[in-house]
Design an enzyme around this catalytic site. Structure first.
Site, PDB file in Angstrom:
ATOM      1  N   GLY A  52      -5.424 -61.826 -98.374  1.00  0.00           N
ATOM      2  CA  GLY A  52      -5.545 -60.939 -97.206  1.00  0.00           C
ATOM      3  C   GLY A  52      -6.129 -59.587 -97.607  1.00  0.00           C
ATOM      4  N   HIS A  53      -5.591 -59.001 -98.663  1.00  0.00           N
ATOM      5  CA  HIS A  53      -6.134 -57.724 -99.153  1.00  0.00           C
ATOM      6  C   HIS A  53      -7.597 -57.893 -99.571  1.00  0.00           C
ATOM      7  CE1 HIS A  53      -1.747 -57.078-100.391  1.00  0.00           C
ATOM      8  NE2 HIS A  53      -1.977 -56.063 -99.596  1.00  0.00           N
ATOM      9  N   GLN A  68       7.123 -44.089 -97.019  1.00  0.00           N
ATOM     10  CA  GLN A  68       7.101 -45.004 -95.871  1.00  0.00           C
ATOM     11  C   GLN A  68       8.196 -46.067 -95.934  1.00  0.00           C
ATOM     12  OE1 GLN A  68       3.035 -46.416 -96.894  1.00  0.00           O
ATOM     13  NE2 GLN A  68       3.748 -48.396 -96.146  1.00  0.00           N
ATOM     14  N   GLY A  76      -5.729 -54.315 -92.014  1.00  0.00           N
ATOM     15  CA  GLY A  76      -5.453 -55.661 -91.509  1.00  0.00           C
ATOM     16  C   GLY A  76      -4.728 -55.626 -90.167  1.00  0.00           C
ATOM     17  N   GLN A 109       0.358 -50.452 -87.083  1.00  0.00           N
ATOM     18  CA  GLN A 109      -0.157 -49.487 -88.063  1.00  0.00           C
ATOM     19  C   GLN A 109      -1.617 -49.133 -87.755  1.00  0.00           C
ATOM     20  OE1 GLN A 109       0.695 -49.452 -92.457  1.00  0.00           O
ATOM     21  NE2 GLN A 109      -1.224 -50.566 -92.536  1.00  0.00           N
ATOM     22  N   ARG A 133       5.238 -59.499 -99.731  1.00  0.00           N
ATOM     23  CA  ARG A 133       6.677 -59.815 -99.780  1.00  0.00           C
ATOM     24  C   ARG A 133       6.953 -61.317 -99.797  1.00  0.00           C
ATOM     25  NH1 ARG A 133       6.598 -55.201 -96.418  1.00  0.00           N
ATOM     26  NH2 ARG A 133       7.866 -53.471 -97.197  1.00  0.00           N
TER      27      ARG A 133
HETATM   28  P1  AMP Z   1      -0.134 -53.404 -97.853  1.00  0.00           P
HETATM   29  O1  AMP Z   1      -0.490 -53.543 -99.282  1.00  0.00           O
HETATM   30  O2  AMP Z   1       0.886 -54.365 -97.366  1.00  0.00           O
HETATM   31  O3  AMP Z   1       0.130 -51.967 -97.454  1.00  0.00           O
HETATM   32  O4  AMP Z   1      -1.446 -53.802 -97.051  1.00  0.00           O
HETATM   33  C1  AMP Z   1      -2.682 -53.168 -97.306  1.00  0.00           C
HETATM   34  C2  AMP Z   1      -3.660 -53.580 -96.229  1.00  0.00           C
HETATM   35  O5  AMP Z   1      -3.833 -54.992 -96.258  1.00  0.00           O
HETATM   36  C3  AMP Z   1      -3.176 -53.227 -94.817  1.00  0.00           C
HETATM   37  O6  AMP Z   1      -4.280 -52.779 -94.051  1.00  0.00           O
HETATM   38  C4  AMP Z   1      -2.660 -54.550 -94.320  1.00  0.00           C
HETATM   39  O7  AMP Z   1      -2.696 -54.670 -92.913  1.00  0.00           O
HETATM   40  C5  AMP Z   1      -3.630 -55.512 -94.972  1.00  0.00           C
HETATM   41  N1  AMP Z   1      -3.071 -56.865 -95.029  1.00  0.00           N
HETATM   42  C6  AMP Z   1      -1.854 -57.230 -95.524  1.00  0.00           C
HETATM   43  N2  AMP Z   1      -1.648 -58.549 -95.339  1.00  0.00           N
HETATM   44  C7  AMP Z   1      -2.743 -59.028 -94.710  1.00  0.00           C
HETATM   45  C8  AMP Z   1      -3.141 -60.321 -94.236  1.00  0.00           C
HETATM   46  N3  AMP Z   1      -2.355 -61.389 -94.364  1.00  0.00           N
HETATM   47  N4  AMP Z   1      -4.336 -60.437 -93.628  1.00  0.00           N
HETATM   48  C9  AMP Z   1      -5.150 -59.350 -93.475  1.00  0.00           C
HETATM   49  N5  AMP Z   1      -4.841 -58.116 -93.899  1.00  0.00           N
HETATM   50  C10 AMP Z   1      -3.654 -57.949 -94.503  1.00  0.00           C
END
Ligand code: AMP
Length: 282
Positions: free
Chosen positions: A37-38, A62, A148, A154, A188
């Site tokens: 996803g990232h 946060q 994402g 967010q 997670r």
């Molecule tokens: P985080 O590391 O959880 O703060 O996420 C960093 C970025 O990756 C944020 O913009 C999230 O929305 C995005 N993100 C996390 N999981 C996914 C996913 N499954 N699909 C798309 N984007 C994601």
């Protein structure tokens, strides 16, 4: 070769140089433990920008839950490896002193958008997100920043922040990337026990059925059914499910034809809190 910067000083020098060449900068802020996803956000940035910068920083302000912060997965070496393989240009990996040289007690207001859903259940969460994202934006000065849709609320709040602060940054919302069984990818997910991991795809399955039912059933019935259906698994417990207006995030009493409305959910799978969402496009 990807460059890895640990300090604001290194990053700032790079940004000055890049700006002097009029290059378009794309930015992907993350908390690391990177998954596909990232990485999809990096690829979206690379498609429309000259230079792509990722950041990895587990932002303490946060986290409303100290245990969540302590247990949050961290894997910097692997993250840097993954970004390098994708030919990301720069990764910024600051430590806490670098990002918070003095206490940040700025209070942001998002006109109620920050006290619903995630905001209601994670007090202070979006204020912390706004603190770190505004600091990162000030350093990176991106033309575009990629987020994402998985964190639907967010994205809405960051768009609002950019408007309020008059920042010349385009916020690009990218689709949710899922595991083959439909579970939304999340850092997670590695914390789930095998039983909870097996149960978790029920979340998206239920949301998909809810969208189908929206053709015939009233909104309130669907809301109740989603909660009941997911809670029927002994491994899952819904914290909230709401169907909201795409822009204002206000809770809807009935579906509105021709408008985008989004069903947002948070579910406890044991000690792990999962979020997901789905668009109701009637
Ligand atoms: P985080 O590391 O959880 O703060 O996420 C960093 C970025 O990756 C944020 O913009 C999230 O929305 C995005 N993100 C996390 N999981 C996914 C996913 N499954 N699909 C798309 N984007 C994601």
């Amino acid at each position: 070769m990807m460059q890895v910067f640990y300090t604001k000083k290194e990053l700032t020098a790079f940004i000055a140089e890049t700006k002097s060449q009029y290059k378009i900068i794309g930015f992907v802020p993350t908390m690391g433990a990177l998954h596909i996803g990232h990485l999809s956000l990096i690829e979206y940035s690379q498609k429309s920008c000259d230079i792509t910068i990722a950041s990895i920083f587990v932002n303490p302000t946060q986290f409303n839950d100290k245990n969540d912060l302590k247990n949050y997965p961290r894997n910097i070496a692997q993250d840097i490896e993954k970004l390098g393989q994708l030919s990301c240009d720069v990764v910024f990996v600051p430590d806490e002193n670098e990002m918070y040289p003095v206490t940040d007690n700025r209070m942001f207001s998002f006109d109620g958008m920050d006290s619903l859903m995630e905001g209601e259940h994670r007090p202070g969460h979006f204020n912390g997100v706004a603190q770190i994202v505004s600091k990162l934006f000030a350093l990176v000065q991106p033309d575009k920043a990629f987020f994402g849709q998985k964190d639907f609320q967010q994205v809405a709040i960051i768009k609002k922040m950019v408007q309020k602060m008059n920042l010349p940054i385009e916020i690009v919302a990218c689709p949710i990337v899922r595991e083959p069984d439909g579970l939304a990818m999340s850092s997670r997910n590695v914390l789930l026990t095998p039983q909870h991991r097996e149960a978790a795809p029920l979340i998206q399955k239920t949301l998909l059925l809810a969208v189908e039912s929206a053709q015939t059933l009233p909104l309130e019935k669907i809301k109740a059914w989603v909660v009941e259906h997911i809670n029927s698994s002994e491994y899952l417990k819904v914290e909230y499910f709401d169907i909201v207006d795409e822009n204002s995030l206000t809770s809807l009493k009935r579906f509105q034809r021709g408008k985008m409305q989004v069903g947002c959910i948070a579910v406890w799978a044991g000690n792990v809190r999962l979020i997901d969402n789905i668009v109701f496009n009637l």
